[in-house]
Design an enzyme around this catalytic site. Sequence first.
Site, PDB file in Angstrom:
ATOM      1  N   LYS A 194       0.787  -1.061  -0.115  1.00  0.00           N
ATOM      2  CA  LYS A 194       0.056  -0.093   0.083  1.00  0.00           C
ATOM      3  C   LYS A 194       0.937   1.358   0.099  1.00  0.00           C
ATOM      4  CE  LYS A 194      -0.123   0.146   4.719  1.00  0.00           C
ATOM      5  NZ  LYS A 194      -0.377   0.843   6.076  1.00  0.00           N
ATOM      6  N   THR A 195       1.985   1.278   0.786  1.00  0.00           N
ATOM      7  CA  THR A 195       2.789   2.338   0.732  1.00  0.00           C
ATOM      8  C   THR A 195       3.252   2.824  -0.715  1.00  0.00           C
ATOM      9  OG1 THR A 195       3.755   1.827   2.823  1.00  0.00           O
ATOM     10  CG2 THR A 195       5.043   3.625   1.732  1.00  0.00           C
TER      11      THR A 195
ATOM     12  N   ASP B 256      -3.231   7.238   5.516  1.00  0.00           N
ATOM     13  CA  ASP B 256      -2.771   6.109   5.769  1.00  0.00           C
ATOM     14  C   ASP B 256      -3.426   5.305   7.008  1.00  0.00           C
ATOM     15  OD1 ASP B 256      -1.334   3.650   5.197  1.00  0.00           O
ATOM     16  OD2 ASP B 256       0.539   4.485   5.921  1.00  0.00           O
ATOM     17  N   GLU B 257      -3.275   4.080   7.108  1.00  0.00           N
ATOM     18  CA  GLU B 257      -4.018   3.269   8.519  1.00  0.00           C
ATOM     19  C   GLU B 257      -5.388   4.139   8.573  1.00  0.00           C
ATOM     20  OE1 GLU B 257      -2.360   0.868   9.291  1.00  0.00           O
ATOM     21  OE2 GLU B 257      -0.291   1.377   9.361  1.00  0.00           O
TER      22      GLU B 257
ATOM     23  N   GLN C 131      -6.985  -4.966  10.355  1.00  0.00           N
ATOM     24  CA  GLN C 131      -5.761  -4.327  11.306  1.00  0.00           C
ATOM     25  C   GLN C 131      -6.206  -3.356  12.040  1.00  0.00           C
ATOM     26  OE1 GLN C 131      -1.857  -4.336   9.383  1.00  0.00           O
ATOM     27  NE2 GLN C 131      -2.611  -4.929   7.569  1.00  0.00           N
TER      28      GLN C 131
ATOM     29  N   ARG D  16       3.743 -10.102  10.169  1.00  0.00           N
ATOM     30  CA  ARG D  16       4.873  -9.198  10.213  1.00  0.00           C
ATOM     31  C   ARG D  16       5.975 -10.189   9.574  1.00  0.00           C
ATOM     32  NH1 ARG D  16       3.027  -5.276   9.245  1.00  0.00           N
ATOM     33  NH2 ARG D  16       1.137  -6.635   9.193  1.00  0.00           N
TER      34      ARG D  16
END
Length: 782
Positions: free
Chosen positions: A32-33, A219-220, A257, A612
């Site tokens: 996504k980044t 973001d997030e 998340q 992760r």
Amino acid sequence: MSIYDTLNPEQKRAVLHNRGPLLILAGAGSGKTRVLTHRIAYLIDEAGVNPWNILAITFTNKAAREMRERVDNIVGYGSENIWVSTFHSTCVRILRRHIDRLGYDTNFTIYDSDDQKTLIREVCKYLDVDTKKFKERALMAAISHAKDEMMSPEQFERENQVDYGKRTIAKVYKEYQSRLKKNNALDFDDLINKTVELLRTNEDVLHYYQNRFKYIMVDEYQDTNTAQFELISTLASTVNEEGEMEHNLCVVGDDDQSIYKFRGANIYNILNFEKQYPDTKIIKLEQNYRSTKNILAAANEVIAHNTERKSKALWTEQEEGDPIYWQIFDTDRDEAESIAVDIANAVKNDDKMYSDFAVLYRTNAQSRILEERLVNLGVPYKIVGGVNFYQRKEIKDLLCYLKTIDNGNDDISVKRIINVPKRGIGLTSVDKVQVHAIDKGISFYQALTEAEYIPTLGRAASKISPFVSMIEILKGKLHNPDYSLLDLFDEIIEATGYVDELREDGTIESQTRIENIQELRNKIASYLDSTDEPSLSNFLEEVSLVADIDTVTDDTNVVILMTIHSAKGLEFPYVYMCGMEDGIFPSYMTITSDDPTEIEEERRLCYVGITRAKKKLSLSAAKMRMQNGEMKFNKPSRFINEIPRFLLKQTGAISAPRFPREDSAFVNSFGGSSNYGTIPSKMAASPYKKPAPLNKSANTMFDKPKTGSSLLNSIPNLQKGLGAAKSFQPNYKVGDTVKHIKFGTGMITKMQQSGNDYEVTVDFEGSGQRKLRASVARLKKL
DNA sequence: CTCAAGAGCCTTTTT
DNA sequence: GGCTCTTGAG
């Protein structure tokens, strides 16, 4: 071939979408980044958007920094004009310019949670609220919650008139808020709320920023709270050239998340985004580029046990990889030992880097035993989280001197240092001054300047005036442009005798404190190095918005220890998740809660932890664990059962968990028929032995001071404590061309070692020659 | 006013 | 176990 050809079809669709609201549901590790940065590049290079019109918002400075770096790398021109920043710093930046419209002074102070607590305590004392019945923590949480939902003290009061408890909270909230204002201070929540208030009440300001931020990216997004949503949606309404209303708002997130509900995150922001903006385009990114098939399968299976989620299935083209390793140990110490040995061996025999490994846990308290074992084996590590550098006593004390000089209205800071070091000004005197301040309606510091006219003080007044004149002298010097922040800092230390006192103390603890102060001085120096127009206020502001995760950089070769919460957004080849026990993870609180959604949040956290890992994931539990000074017996986490058997490889002895008999004297204190047990620590038998004390002379850094908390966390300690090999070793040399995040590219003309660090002189193309500290400047070799 | 010892609380996660 | 706050003696 363009840079966009490297994207997969969904990513590409997201990148090429240039107008109207866009919701990107981006699974873990789906790039996504990458999408965000490419989209910024596309907007500028292809869609003709002015970089100046773009705002990208993240939650942490670390995320902002990384995005900034990546944007700088792919945007050809004008990337420095893009606002890439966190919610909080974005708001601070806006408020520093306009908060006078709300009756605050633009040099307001930002209160951290310590300051908040102090203020709450004062308020309770003033209002005669019993802090035994109403805990400061609970009050803070309640107030923060109200603020997350943008509820003013008045509104809170109106809506909570029936319940006695809530009426009390309302009273405290009201007084707390009015004192914040009196102190010209804002807490973290205020930063967001006051910005919204500012925009709502000042049309010209609103129009200015709406016009400026024509393209907003968040973001997030699943972690935003109501106030943050308001902020974004207020900003993201612009009128285009055709005179039509446009919402060029692009949010990226993953409902799976969402792990910050406890902090006020409102998951409906993401779940209902398309309802808010009916013309929303939704794009799902489901291809994972991070983990092996097995790791991904485990993650998918676990999260599938949740009911409330948007359907999504991550997949990968990667190989199956290792199974998920799973092991139950007798004690938490065995568990920690095994992890430490594992890592040490892998580095020694398999040519791995320490930084390939991360150990994740549910609560910060679990770090201690891991740390102990790692030290024992000489494995270098860094703990992220816990108490951060800026909250240590000596650091806070000195910062409060700076704050006092910067903003005399900040009563909390003044009171903290009025008798530090000891000046014989005790609580009684402070109270008398406070009474006077309230009577006259002036600030505490103002009252101090009038000490000799406060009759109740008597002789104590003579002790106050030297303090006031010291502050006044320092304040005066600040006007001199040649007088730098470093001069000020040194003079504070000189005038207060702060370091001298520590030195006389002569203990190892004091020595560590002195080193921390030295480190603070270094931070000031590097701040001065890296800022165009440094000021005291600006420095204090940067400092107050630093989170511990922000200090994590990938250029140090150490094992990272942190909570799963802190690990969000990061990835590591080898991940250990320890303490996989019911009662730890999921936590005892959520297991016993009436609210079934709480366990779902824990499960999402588990999902975050699993995802992760890139290559290998090792899960572990301990049958016996020391918790709060008690020996606890936990059964393996229910999340383990949610991973299909065939994905797991159980290693080590497989023995039945040993639990205390129900009828024994050691019956669990939780009551009920759970499998938990607990026995007082004194009765706990071996195999849990108290570990041998650490070798003091060899590990001075590992001695903790009595007050303040773990000193083990900070970078300076890391650099100092782990031996010469661990000092900062840059990978560049004189003559190399390097890139600085702010100053751009330049050539290194000189490098000089200073302590564990290097002073690097760089000749930048844009801004000329600058001296930088290698450990902070994070220069990138080109 | 200061210091030391003892009680009590704590643990979910943090910008 | 460890941190913070309270209490009581100097």
